[in-house]
Design a protein around this motif. Structure first.
Motif: not given
Length: 578
Positions: A32-37, A72-81
């Protein structure tokens, strides 16, 4: 225009448990961030760590693209992150240092960095975003576009929601935290959104558990649904999925290959909302706070239809903390899918108290194949201590309602919470035996910064403050029992579920399955492997629970290592019991 490399640091290879499971998902928030940037006019490349071999692959990507900026933007949806694993922190810091060594400006964002920005700033990050950080990121990139060489003080002047190193010290500039009275001024109480009435004895728990929520409902729906969810601040009209998520930057075929080789199907991830409005005492929320932000169900359905047509998965994993929240949202989602020719089978996470008859019907109609419920414990005493706001009875009801509609049910179980005693563990075992979920995920209580639970035990935390990987399951505070005991208990719970699944199709078939098993035993008692395995499991339970006093923790002392060795030997004998 800047040359920007967007990346994350969750390497599947660094997490042995998840590598063996072989269920990788693309980094949704990173995409999502890549698309926004990219939409802001910058040149964007992606480094996807999920299937990479290690940080050397990132360095090769740096060399190939020579970016001016690394995000360096972690995947906030990923419970592992969200678990803030130690191995991934080390990888992120290695990547940060490598980027700075090549002259790139580095911006870092994620749960762990929000909790503790210092390791990332020490590694060379120019700025750490606190929380989701999308608005701050937009301003940072605008300033770097004007002058890529400006120093940190000028770069961050007047910005909120960041951490930066100035004159040798870390400066944190917070936004108004999500979940505060100011931030929630426009929000509706979660208790007003559920189509159920709490029992009088649970009103206090509900008040503690419920936070605030943005929920489209009734005449106000269009205005609320117009809120930008994927990109804060641009206020634009809804876009196509590829405009909001940079799927074109992902090697989808490689994900497909891993999934189909391991599981015979291909699953992709989506999200219909951000955050959770409930306030369980152990749940960390450094990104979205105590708020639930749903997208319009029609927009989520349109995205699923696009994904089905263009990426062709066999299944969708909804990464939402709580999917749908209300039956009317799910009904609208199902209607939009049907009008578009039908969606894909999907798996969700939800709460037991949200699974009313109406919700179960709506999930079935929408195509839900599996629902994971945060059961946590079979002990009401432990659930109340967690401020969970649910009851054991609701767990049984949710399991039955979903099962009756052909929806598989998984329970998340948490062992070792503060105050949990042997009778509570017996109650959890009883829950698994009687509710008979189709699957379980078992963890131990994990104190993460920013939670009431962490505040209660932080004085007990030693040098180890985070798990190294998702299979660690180390007790980092003084629980009732040792880490080895909880791991043995986890293994027995998993065996219980596997035997239940081998013996019957579900709770409704339990009596018939038992009668069939008895008939087989009457013919050839020694030839029934299922009966033999159940008998062995019962003995293992008897041995473990009968010796539980041996595995109780004592005050830290010089004798602790010897006690741990004795415990490991005893647990080895438990697993060998026949």
């Amino acid at each position: 225009m800047l040359s920007i490399l967007v990346a994350h640091a969750y390497f599947l290879r660094f997490d042995p448990k998840q590598f063996e499971r072989a269920k990788p998902y693309p980094p949704l928030a990173t995409l999502q961030v890549a698309a926004q940037v990219r939409r802001a006019g910058h040149e964007v490349a992606l480094f996807d760590a999920m299937l990479a071999g290690g940080t050397a692959d990132f360095e090769a990507r740096l060399h190939a693209h020579a970016p001016q900026v690394v995000v360096l933007y972690e995947d906030n949806y990923n419970y592992l992150s969200k678990m803030c694993l130690g191995r991934m922190r080390a990888a992120a810091c290695e990547m940060t240092a490598a980027a700075r060594a090549r002259g790139a400006r580095v911006v870092v964002a994620g749960s762990d960095a929000s909790d503790d920005p210092d390791p990332y700033l020490d590694a060379g990050a120019d700025v750490v975003l606190l929380g989701e950080g999308l608005e701050a990121l937009r301003h940072l990139l605008e300033r770097l576009d004007r002058d890529p060489r400006q120093d940190s003080a000028a770069l961050c002047e007047g910005l909120a929601g960041i951490a930066v190193r100035l004159d040798g010290r870390t400066v944190r500039r917070q936004d108004t935290p999500a979940g505060t009275a100011a931030a929630d001024a426009e929000a509706m109480p979660a208790s007003a959104l559920a189509d159920r009435s709490p029992a009088p004895t649970r009103e206090a728990a509900r008040a503690t558990a419920s936070g605030s929520v943005f929920e489209p409902s009734g005449p106000a729906a269009p205005a609320l649904e117009g809120r930008p969810v994927l990109w804060l601040g641009d206020g634009g009209a809804p876009r196509t999925p590829v405009g909001d998520i940079a799927w074109d930057l992902v090697d989808i075929d490689r994900y497909r290959e891993v999934w189909r080789r391991a599981h015979g199907r291909f699953s992709l991830n989506m999200a219909g909302s951000k955050g959770c409005s409930f306030r369980c005492a152990w749940c960390a929320k450094p990104i979205w706070g105590n708020r639930y932000q749903p997208r319009a169900p029609e927009a989520v359905a349109a995205e699923m239809l696009w994904v089905r047509q263009h990426l062709a998965p066999d299944h969708i994993w909804f990464a939402d903390d709580i999917f749908g929240f209300r039956p009317d949202w799910v009904r609208r989602f199902a209607k939009a899918l049907a009008e578009g020719g039908g969606g894909l089978p999907f798996t969700i996470q939800t709460r037991a108290d949200l699974i009313t008859e109406a919700m179960a019907d709506a999930l079935r109609d929408a195509g839900c194949q599996e629902a994971w419920i945060g059961a946590e414990s079979g002990s009401q005493r432990v659930l109340d201590a967690m401020h969970k706001g649910t009851t054991v009875e609701e767990l049984h009801l949710a399991r039955r309602r979903l099962g009756e509609r052909g929806i598989r049910v998984g329970f998340f179980i948490q062992l070792g919470y503060l105050g949990e005693e042997i009778e509570d563990l017996r109650a959890t075992r009883a829950l698994i035996e009687t509710a008979r979920p189709d699957d379980i995920g078992v963890s131990v209580a994990y104190p993460l910064p920013g939670t009431p639970f962490h505040e209660q035990v932080k004085a007990q935390l030693g040098a180890k403050t985070h798990w190294d990987d998702s299979g660690d399951l180390a007790m980092m505070f003084k629980g009732r029992y040792t880490t080895e005991f909880y791991r043995a208990l986890r293994d027995l719970l998993h065996r219980q579920v596997r035997l239940d699944q081998a013996g019957a199709a579900g709770p409704a078939d339990a009596q018939e399955g038992a009668a069939t098993s008895l008939a087989r035993v009457a013919v050839a008692p020694d030839a029934d492997p299922l009966r033999r395995d159940r008998r062995r499991l019962r003995r293992q339970w008897q041995v473990l629970l009968g010796r539980e006093r041996r595995y109780r923790t004592t005050s830290p002392s010089a004798g602790a290592p010897q006690q741990a060795a004795q415990v490991r030997g005893g647990l080895a004998r438990v697993t060998a019991a026949t």
